[in-house]
Design an enzyme around this catalytic site. Structure first.
Site, PDB file in Angstrom:
ATOM      1  N   HIS A  56     -18.848  15.141 -47.167  1.00 40.90           N
ATOM      2  CA  HIS A  56     -20.096  15.659 -47.734  1.00 40.90           C
ATOM      3  C   HIS A  56     -19.832  16.941 -48.490  1.00 40.90           C
ATOM      4  CE1 HIS A  56     -19.638  17.266 -43.650  1.00 40.90           C
ATOM      5  NE2 HIS A  56     -20.188  18.370 -44.107  1.00 40.90           N
ATOM      6  N   HIS A 105     -21.736  20.461 -49.695  1.00 39.81           N
ATOM      7  CA  HIS A 105     -22.884  21.365 -49.541  1.00 39.81           C
ATOM      8  C   HIS A 105     -23.265  21.869 -50.930  1.00 39.81           C
ATOM      9  CE1 HIS A 105     -22.499  22.067 -45.073  1.00 39.81           C
ATOM     10  NE2 HIS A 105     -21.272  21.624 -45.333  1.00 39.81           N
TER      11      HIS A 105
HETATM   12  P1  DGP Z   1     -19.856  20.710 -41.956  1.00 45.60           P
HETATM   13  O1  DGP Z   1     -19.374  19.405 -41.331  1.00 45.60           O
HETATM   14  O2  DGP Z   1     -19.460  21.906 -41.171  1.00 45.60           O
HETATM   15  O3  DGP Z   1     -19.466  20.848 -43.390  1.00 45.60           O
HETATM   16  O4  DGP Z   1     -21.447  20.741 -41.936  1.00 45.60           O
HETATM   17  C1  DGP Z   1     -22.260  19.742 -41.458  1.00 45.60           C
HETATM   18  C2  DGP Z   1     -23.661  20.096 -41.863  1.00 45.60           C
HETATM   19  O5  DGP Z   1     -24.494  19.016 -41.518  1.00 45.60           O
HETATM   20  C3  DGP Z   1     -24.257  21.341 -41.186  1.00 45.60           C
HETATM   21  O6  DGP Z   1     -24.594  22.284 -42.194  1.00 45.60           O
HETATM   22  C4  DGP Z   1     -25.495  20.842 -40.461  1.00 45.60           C
HETATM   23  C5  DGP Z   1     -25.732  19.503 -41.084  1.00 45.60           C
HETATM   24  N1  DGP Z   1     -26.255  18.512 -40.169  1.00 45.60           N
HETATM   25  C6  DGP Z   1     -25.728  18.157 -38.964  1.00 45.60           C
HETATM   26  N2  DGP Z   1     -26.455  17.184 -38.401  1.00 45.60           N
HETATM   27  C7  DGP Z   1     -27.460  16.910 -39.281  1.00 45.60           C
HETATM   28  C8  DGP Z   1     -28.532  15.982 -39.261  1.00 45.60           C
HETATM   29  O7  DGP Z   1     -28.726  15.202 -38.336  1.00 45.60           O
HETATM   30  N3  DGP Z   1     -29.356  15.990 -40.337  1.00 45.60           N
HETATM   31  C9  DGP Z   1     -29.172  16.835 -41.400  1.00 45.60           C
HETATM   32  N4  DGP Z   1     -30.054  16.767 -42.399  1.00 45.60           N
HETATM   33  N5  DGP Z   1     -28.167  17.716 -41.447  1.00 45.60           N
HETATM   34  C10 DGP Z   1     -27.318  17.748 -40.397  1.00 45.60           C
END
Ligand code: DGP
Length: 118
Positions: free
Chosen positions: A109, A111
């Site tokens: 993903h 950001h």
């Molecule tokens: P990272 O793997 O550290 O790059 O970030 C994961 C991101 O995903 C974090 O900013 C929070 C987000 N996130 C985690 N679980 C969910 C979810 O269930 N729904 C959404 N919309 N975002 C989520």
């Protein structure tokens, strides 16, 4: 150049479940290559996540293993989302890769952030 073996992709990760419609999200964009939705823990006025429609663990995995059409389509979707949402005429993007890079969800993903940090 020999390709590295792909890491194991967990089909039950939360973003895979969102892609399958099994978990909710606040969707802001979708096309055949990508889905974009609001981050549940926003770190800026605008904080959206864009994910490709494919099983890739990280940016490294995506770059090495995805077909060129998906790579192109995904990055075009990212810029389309960013330009649509950008609140101050600009944005920043990032991707955490691996546990040491702060990645906690192992579906690749990006950001997309814009506006003041929250
Ligand atoms: P990272 O793997 O550290 O790059 O970030 C994961 C991101 O995903 C974090 O900013 C929070 C987000 N996130 C985690 N679980 C969910 C979810 O269930 N729904 C959404 N919309 N975002 C989520």
């Amino acid at each position: 150049m020999p390709s590295q073996s792909s890491p194991i992709y967990d089909r039950n990760n939360i973003f895979a479940r969102i892609l399958r419609g099994e978990a909710p999200c606040t969707r802001v964009y979708e096309d055949e290559y990508a889905l974009a939705f609001r981050d549940i823990y926003p770190k800026a006025q605008v904080h959206v996540l864009a994910i490709p429609k494919g099983e890739y663990v990280s940016l490294t995995d995506f770059s090495q293993s995805a077909p060129p059409e998906l790579i192109t389509g995904f990055w075009r979707a990212v810029t389309r989302v960013a330009e649509t949402l950008s609140v101050a005429g600009g944005y920043r993007i990032g991707s955490n890769v691996g546990p040491g890079g702060g990645q906690v969800v192992f579906h690749f993903h990006v950001h997309i952030l814009s506006g003041p940090r929250t």
